[in-house]
Design a protein around this motif. Sequence first.
Motif, PDB file in Angstrom:
ATOM      1  N   TRP A 183       0.834  -1.207   0.000  1.00  0.00           N
ATOM      2  CA  TRP A 183       0.000   0.000   0.000  1.00  0.00           C
ATOM      3  C   TRP A 183       0.870   1.260   0.000  1.00  0.00           C
ATOM      4  O   TRP A 183       0.581   2.226  -0.690  1.00  0.00           O
ATOM      5  N   GLY A 184       1.959   1.253   0.762  1.00  0.00           N
ATOM      6  CA  GLY A 184       2.878   2.390   0.765  1.00  0.00           C
ATOM      7  C   GLY A 184       3.485   2.624  -0.605  1.00  0.00           C
ATOM      8  O   GLY A 184       3.615   3.766  -1.043  1.00  0.00           O
ATOM      9  N   PHE A 185       3.849   1.546  -1.283  1.00  0.00           N
ATOM     10  CA  PHE A 185       4.405   1.663  -2.632  1.00  0.00           C
ATOM     11  C   PHE A 185       3.380   2.247  -3.594  1.00  0.00           C
ATOM     12  O   PHE A 185       3.676   3.146  -4.376  1.00  0.00           O
ATOM     13  N   LEU A 186       2.145   1.705  -3.554  1.00  0.00           N
ATOM     14  CA  LEU A 186       1.099   2.184  -4.458  1.00  0.00           C
ATOM     15  C   LEU A 186       0.785   3.649  -4.205  1.00  0.00           C
ATOM     16  O   LEU A 186       0.556   4.423  -5.136  1.00  0.00           O
ATOM     17  N   LYS A 187       0.762   4.043  -2.940  1.00  0.00           N
ATOM     18  CA  LYS A 187       0.428   5.420  -2.589  1.00  0.00           C
ATOM     19  C   LYS A 187       1.547   6.387  -2.969  1.00  0.00           C
ATOM     20  O   LYS A 187       1.291   7.463  -3.511  1.00  0.00           O
ATOM     21  N   GLU A 188       2.770   5.967  -2.722  1.00  0.00           N
ATOM     22  CA  GLU A 188       3.905   6.853  -2.989  1.00  0.00           C
ATOM     23  C   GLU A 188       4.166   7.028  -4.481  1.00  0.00           C
ATOM     24  O   GLU A 188       4.463   8.126  -4.949  1.00  0.00           O
ATOM     25  N   ARG A 189       4.035   5.955  -5.231  1.00  0.00           N
ATOM     26  CA  ARG A 189       4.340   5.991  -6.661  1.00  0.00           C
ATOM     27  C   ARG A 189       3.127   6.339  -7.522  1.00  0.00           C
ATOM     28  O   ARG A 189       3.233   6.365  -8.735  1.00  0.00           O
ATOM     29  N   LYS A 190       1.964   6.552  -6.889  1.00  0.00           N
ATOM     30  CA  LYS A 190       0.712   6.875  -7.602  1.00  0.00           C
ATOM     31  C   LYS A 190       0.347   5.785  -8.611  1.00  0.00           C
ATOM     32  O   LYS A 190      -0.029   6.051  -9.737  1.00  0.00           O
ATOM     33  N   LYS A 191       0.496   4.536  -8.197  1.00  0.00           N
ATOM     34  CA  LYS A 191       0.194   3.384  -9.048  1.00  0.00           C
ATOM     35  C   LYS A 191      -1.131   2.751  -8.633  1.00  0.00           C
ATOM     36  O   LYS A 191      -1.247   1.540  -8.468  1.00  0.00           O
ATOM     37  N   TYR A 192      -2.165   3.550  -8.484  1.00  0.00           N
ATOM     38  CA  TYR A 192      -3.455   3.046  -8.032  1.00  0.00           C
ATOM     39  C   TYR A 192      -4.102   2.110  -9.049  1.00  0.00           C
ATOM     40  O   TYR A 192      -4.957   1.315  -8.697  1.00  0.00           O
ATOM     41  N   TRP A 193      -3.697   2.187 -10.295  1.00  0.00           N
ATOM     42  CA  TRP A 193      -4.261   1.325 -11.318  1.00  0.00           C
ATOM     43  C   TRP A 193      -3.845  -0.126 -11.114  1.00  0.00           C
ATOM     44  O   TRP A 193      -4.455  -1.037 -11.681  1.00  0.00           O
ATOM     45  N   LEU A 194      -2.806  -0.397 -10.314  1.00  0.00           N
ATOM     46  CA  LEU A 194      -2.386  -1.770 -10.040  1.00  0.00           C
ATOM     47  C   LEU A 194      -3.300  -2.469  -9.032  1.00  0.00           C
ATOM     48  O   LEU A 194      -3.339  -3.693  -8.983  1.00  0.00           O
ATOM     49  N   PRO A 201      -6.693  -2.888  -8.745  1.00  0.00           N
ATOM     50  CA  PRO A 201      -7.673  -3.865  -9.247  1.00  0.00           C
ATOM     51  C   PRO A 201      -7.040  -5.135  -9.798  1.00  0.00           C
ATOM     52  O   PRO A 201      -7.589  -6.225  -9.642  1.00  0.00           O
ATOM     53  N   ILE A 202      -5.881  -5.015 -10.413  1.00  0.00           N
ATOM     54  CA  ILE A 202      -5.192  -6.195 -10.944  1.00  0.00           C
ATOM     55  C   ILE A 202      -4.791  -7.122  -9.806  1.00  0.00           C
ATOM     56  O   ILE A 202      -4.983  -8.340  -9.875  1.00  0.00           O
ATOM     57  N   ILE A 203      -4.256  -6.562  -8.736  1.00  0.00           N
ATOM     58  CA  ILE A 203      -3.835  -7.355  -7.583  1.00  0.00           C
ATOM     59  C   ILE A 203      -5.040  -8.016  -6.925  1.00  0.00           C
ATOM     60  O   ILE A 203      -4.986  -9.191  -6.549  1.00  0.00           O
ATOM     61  N   LEU A 204      -6.135  -7.293  -6.799  1.00  0.00           N
ATOM     62  CA  LEU A 204      -7.336  -7.856  -6.175  1.00  0.00           C
ATOM     63  C   LEU A 204      -7.913  -9.010  -7.003  1.00  0.00           C
ATOM     64  O   LEU A 204      -8.321 -10.025  -6.439  1.00  0.00           O
ATOM     65  N   VAL A 205      -7.926  -8.880  -8.314  1.00  0.00           N
ATOM     66  CA  VAL A 205      -8.442  -9.953  -9.165  1.00  0.00           C
ATOM     67  C   VAL A 205      -7.537 -11.180  -9.079  1.00  0.00           C
ATOM     68  O   VAL A 205      -8.023 -12.313  -8.996  1.00  0.00           O
ATOM     69  N   LEU A 206      -6.235 -10.984  -9.066  1.00  0.00           N
ATOM     70  CA  LEU A 206      -5.312 -12.117  -8.927  1.00  0.00           C
ATOM     71  C   LEU A 206      -5.495 -12.829  -7.596  1.00  0.00           C
ATOM     72  O   LEU A 206      -5.477 -14.060  -7.527  1.00  0.00           O
ATOM     73  N   LEU A 207      -5.675 -12.061  -6.526  1.00  0.00           N
ATOM     74  CA  LEU A 207      -5.914 -12.664  -5.211  1.00  0.00           C
ATOM     75  C   LEU A 207      -7.239 -13.421  -5.180  1.00  0.00           C
ATOM     76  O   LEU A 207      -7.339 -14.501  -4.586  1.00  0.00           O
TER      77      LEU A 207
END
Length: 49
Positions: free
Chosen positions: A8-19, A21-27
């Motif tokens: 979550w820190g990585f996604l928030k810091e790098r502004k990669k919020y588009w990742l 949904p992909i992670i949630l579908v894979l899980l």
Amino acid sequence: MDFLKDLWGFLKERKKYWLLPIILVLLLFGGLIVLTSGSAIAPFIYTLF
């Protein structure tokens, strides 16, 4: 839980919020395969893919 915090820190810091949904579908698919691997529903689940 540290992994999720780091992710979550990585996604928030790098502004990669588009990742997210992909992670949630894979899980979701991974959990579906793990939970149905030993049941009678498994052959029907595998035909979907």
